[in-house]
Design a protein around this motif. Structure first.
Motif, PDB file in Angstrom:
ATOM      1  N   GLU A  25      33.615  40.621  36.955  1.00 54.04           N
ATOM      2  CA  GLU A  25      33.436  41.075  38.266  1.00 54.04           C
ATOM      3  C   GLU A  25      32.317  40.282  39.109  1.00 54.04           C
ATOM      4  O   GLU A  25      32.500  39.774  40.249  1.00 54.04           O
ATOM      5  CB  GLU A  25      32.755  42.553  38.318  1.00 54.04           C
ATOM      6  CG  GLU A  25      34.004  43.704  37.937  1.00 54.04           C
ATOM      7  CD  GLU A  25      33.202  44.901  37.620  1.00 54.04           C
ATOM      8  OE1 GLU A  25      34.039  45.887  37.670  1.00 54.04           O
ATOM      9  OE2 GLU A  25      32.245  45.260  37.191  1.00 54.04           O
ATOM     10  N   ALA A  26      31.399  39.811  38.191  1.00 53.49           N
ATOM     11  CA  ALA A  26      30.536  38.850  39.004  1.00 53.49           C
ATOM     12  C   ALA A  26      31.108  37.680  39.393  1.00 53.49           C
ATOM     13  O   ALA A  26      30.948  37.128  40.647  1.00 53.49           O
ATOM     14  CB  ALA A  26      29.339  38.424  38.040  1.00 53.49           C
ATOM     15  N   VAL A  60      31.697  33.830  31.011  1.00 56.28           N
ATOM     16  CA  VAL A  60      31.739  33.117  32.368  1.00 56.28           C
ATOM     17  C   VAL A  60      32.743  31.956  32.466  1.00 56.28           C
ATOM     18  O   VAL A  60      33.458  32.044  33.233  1.00 56.28           O
ATOM     19  CB  VAL A  60      30.471  32.626  32.546  1.00 56.28           C
ATOM     20  CG1 VAL A  60      30.276  31.718  33.729  1.00 56.28           C
ATOM     21  CG2 VAL A  60      29.324  33.854  32.691  1.00 56.28           C
ATOM     22  N   ARG A  61      32.888  31.225  31.282  1.00 58.36           N
ATOM     23  CA  ARG A  61      33.772  30.133  31.400  1.00 58.36           C
ATOM     24  C   ARG A  61      35.095  30.580  31.403  1.00 58.36           C
ATOM     25  O   ARG A  61      36.006  29.975  32.218  1.00 58.36           O
ATOM     26  CB  ARG A  61      33.560  29.243  30.054  1.00 58.36           C
ATOM     27  CG  ARG A  61      32.323  28.092  30.056  1.00 58.36           C
ATOM     28  CD  ARG A  61      32.107  27.172  29.013  1.00 58.36           C
ATOM     29  NE  ARG A  61      31.860  27.879  27.731  1.00 58.36           N
ATOM     30  CZ  ARG A  61      30.793  28.236  27.300  1.00 58.36           C
ATOM     31  NH1 ARG A  61      29.603  27.912  27.961  1.00 58.36           N
ATOM     32  NH2 ARG A  61      30.655  28.832  26.112  1.00 58.36           N
ATOM     33  N   LYS A  62      35.518  31.602  30.640  1.00 57.83           N
ATOM     34  CA  LYS A  62      36.799  31.944  30.596  1.00 57.83           C
ATOM     35  C   LYS A  62      37.152  32.591  31.862  1.00 57.83           C
ATOM     36  O   LYS A  62      38.357  32.265  32.506  1.00 57.83           O
ATOM     37  CB  LYS A  62      37.114  33.080  29.515  1.00 57.83           C
ATOM     38  CG  LYS A  62      36.986  32.490  28.202  1.00 57.83           C
ATOM     39  CD  LYS A  62      37.138  33.486  27.052  1.00 57.83           C
ATOM     40  CE  LYS A  62      37.123  32.930  25.669  1.00 57.83           C
ATOM     41  NZ  LYS A  62      37.129  33.764  24.809  1.00 57.83           N
ATOM     42  N   ALA A  63      36.072  33.632  32.622  1.00 54.71           N
ATOM     43  CA  ALA A  63      36.553  33.877  34.064  1.00 54.71           C
ATOM     44  C   ALA A  63      36.745  33.012  35.097  1.00 54.71           C
ATOM     45  O   ALA A  63      37.484  32.983  35.942  1.00 54.71           O
ATOM     46  CB  ALA A  63      35.150  34.994  34.352  1.00 54.71           C
ATOM     47  N   LEU A  64      35.867  31.800  35.149  1.00 52.91           N
ATOM     48  CA  LEU A  64      36.034  30.569  35.908  1.00 52.91           C
ATOM     49  C   LEU A  64      37.438  29.978  35.882  1.00 52.91           C
ATOM     50  O   LEU A  64      38.265  29.675  36.613  1.00 52.91           O
ATOM     51  CB  LEU A  64      34.862  29.419  35.871  1.00 52.91           C
ATOM     52  CG  LEU A  64      33.621  30.162  36.080  1.00 52.91           C
ATOM     53  CD1 LEU A  64      32.489  29.065  35.627  1.00 52.91           C
ATOM     54  CD2 LEU A  64      33.441  30.423  37.540  1.00 52.91           C
ATOM     55  N   ILE A  65      37.854  29.880  34.629  1.00 55.51           N
ATOM     56  CA  ILE A  65      39.363  29.339  34.207  1.00 55.51           C
ATOM     57  C   ILE A  65      40.233  30.340  35.056  1.00 55.51           C
ATOM     58  O   ILE A  65      41.261  29.784  35.490  1.00 55.51           O
ATOM     59  CB  ILE A  65      39.523  29.111  32.850  1.00 55.51           C
ATOM     60  CG1 ILE A  65      38.491  27.794  32.297  1.00 55.51           C
ATOM     61  CG2 ILE A  65      40.963  28.844  32.600  1.00 55.51           C
ATOM     62  CD1 ILE A  65      38.437  27.802  30.619  1.00 55.51           C
ATOM     63  N   LYS A  66      40.165  31.485  34.283  1.00 55.26           N
ATOM     64  CA  LYS A  66      40.740  32.334  35.060  1.00 55.26           C
ATOM     65  C   LYS A  66      41.190  32.782  36.614  1.00 55.26           C
ATOM     66  O   LYS A  66      42.303  32.591  37.144  1.00 55.26           O
ATOM     67  CB  LYS A  66      40.855  34.140  34.575  1.00 55.26           C
ATOM     68  CG  LYS A  66      41.423  35.128  34.988  1.00 55.26           C
ATOM     69  CD  LYS A  66      41.149  36.447  34.879  1.00 55.26           C
ATOM     70  CE  LYS A  66      41.968  37.507  35.262  1.00 55.26           C
ATOM     71  NZ  LYS A  66      41.276  38.743  34.795  1.00 55.26           N
ATOM     72  N   HIS A  67      40.190  32.514  37.196  1.00 57.61           N
ATOM     73  CA  HIS A  67      40.257  32.332  38.673  1.00 57.61           C
ATOM     74  C   HIS A  67      40.480  31.047  39.226  1.00 57.61           C
ATOM     75  O   HIS A  67      40.171  30.644  40.560  1.00 57.61           O
ATOM     76  CB  HIS A  67      38.998  32.898  39.254  1.00 57.61           C
ATOM     77  CG  HIS A  67      38.936  34.555  39.018  1.00 57.61           C
ATOM     78  ND1 HIS A  67      39.976  35.392  39.487  1.00 57.61           N
ATOM     79  CD2 HIS A  67      38.403  35.262  38.205  1.00 57.61           C
ATOM     80  CE1 HIS A  67      39.719  36.852  38.983  1.00 57.61           C
ATOM     81  NE2 HIS A  67      38.767  36.508  38.159  1.00 57.61           N
ATOM     82  N   ASN A  68      40.464  29.915  38.433  1.00 60.34           N
ATOM     83  CA  ASN A  68      40.728  28.590  38.881  1.00 60.34           C
ATOM     84  C   ASN A  68      39.563  28.096  39.843  1.00 60.34           C
ATOM     85  O   ASN A  68      39.633  27.461  40.734  1.00 60.34           O
ATOM     86  CB  ASN A  68      42.134  28.220  39.608  1.00 60.34           C
ATOM     87  CG  ASN A  68      42.556  26.966  39.695  1.00 60.34           C
ATOM     88  OD1 ASN A  68      42.280  26.194  38.957  1.00 60.34           O
ATOM     89  ND2 ASN A  68      43.013  26.584  40.676  1.00 60.34           N
ATOM     90  N   LEU A  69      38.356  28.334  39.200  1.00 65.12           N
ATOM     91  CA  LEU A  69      36.998  27.931  39.639  1.00 65.12           C
ATOM     92  C   LEU A  69      36.589  26.822  38.866  1.00 65.12           C
ATOM     93  O   LEU A  69      36.639  26.847  37.819  1.00 65.12           O
ATOM     94  CB  LEU A  69      36.157  29.061  39.887  1.00 65.12           C
ATOM     95  CG  LEU A  69      36.677  30.142  40.780  1.00 65.12           C
ATOM     96  CD1 LEU A  69      35.652  31.449  40.508  1.00 65.12           C
ATOM     97  CD2 LEU A  69      36.680  29.845  42.395  1.00 65.12           C
ATOM     98  N   ASN A  70      35.737  25.864  39.692  1.00 66.04           N
ATOM     99  CA  ASN A  70      34.989  24.567  39.365  1.00 66.04           C
ATOM    100  C   ASN A  70      33.940  25.410  38.154  1.00 66.04           C
ATOM    101  O   ASN A  70      33.150  26.129  38.524  1.00 66.04           O
ATOM    102  CB  ASN A  70      34.427  23.973  40.403  1.00 66.04           C
ATOM    103  CG  ASN A  70      33.830  22.722  39.635  1.00 66.04           C
ATOM    104  OD1 ASN A  70      33.193  22.732  38.778  1.00 66.04           O
ATOM    105  ND2 ASN A  70      33.651  21.660  40.596  1.00 66.04           N
ATOM    106  N   ALA A  71      34.025  24.679  37.062  1.00 66.92           N
ATOM    107  CA  ALA A  71      32.852  24.971  36.034  1.00 66.92           C
ATOM    108  C   ALA A  71      31.540  24.809  36.364  1.00 66.92           C
ATOM    109  O   ALA A  71      30.603  25.582  35.825  1.00 66.92           O
ATOM    110  CB  ALA A  71      33.308  24.431  34.810  1.00 66.92           C
ATOM    111  N   ASP A  72      31.277  23.893  37.186  1.00 69.06           N
ATOM    112  CA  ASP A  72      29.951  23.801  37.717  1.00 69.06           C
ATOM    113  C   ASP A  72      29.409  24.927  38.711  1.00 69.06           C
ATOM    114  O   ASP A  72      28.148  24.926  39.176  1.00 69.06           O
ATOM    115  CB  ASP A  72      29.864  22.290  38.474  1.00 69.06           C
ATOM    116  CG  ASP A  72      29.932  21.339  36.984  1.00 69.06           C
ATOM    117  OD1 ASP A  72      29.555  21.659  36.016  1.00 69.06           O
ATOM    118  OD2 ASP A  72      30.148  20.266  37.559  1.00 69.06           O
TER     119      ASP A  72
END
Length: 93
Positions: A25-26, A60-72
């Motif tokens: 959610e964050a 956090v890394r997995k959620a960023l990948i799921k939402h196609n967001l930059n890891a940084d």
């Protein structure tokens, strides 16, 4: 730069009628508000949930990948790590 601070276990905003949000959610909040940088802090500090205490950065890394967001875009500080960010004149935003 908009920096949103997130405490993994207890975040002082109301999300879906609750006072806490989970990591996924964050990351969604980060995306929805158009944050340029979010910082995950206080993970591994208190054992308050059933998750392994060192698991949050991986989630956090997995959620960023799921939402196609930059890891940084959503940083997770390591224990004892300090970072500085430049101040931004918000009147120009």
């Amino acid at each position: 730069m908009c920096v949103s601070f997130y405490l993994y276990v207890c975040m002082c905003v109301f999300v879906a009628g609750r006072r806490c949000s989970n990591i996924e959610e964050a990351v969604e909040c980060h995306r929805d508000i158009g944050s340029k940088q979010s910082v995950g802090v206080h993970w591994g500090t208190f054992l308050l949930t059933g998750e392994p205490i060192m698991e949050p950065p991986d989630r956090v890394r997995k959620a960023l990948i799921k939402h196609n967001l930059n890891a940084d875009a959503f940083t997770t500080l390591q224990h004892g790590e300090t970072r500085t960010y430049p101040l931004v004149d918000t009147s120009q935003l």
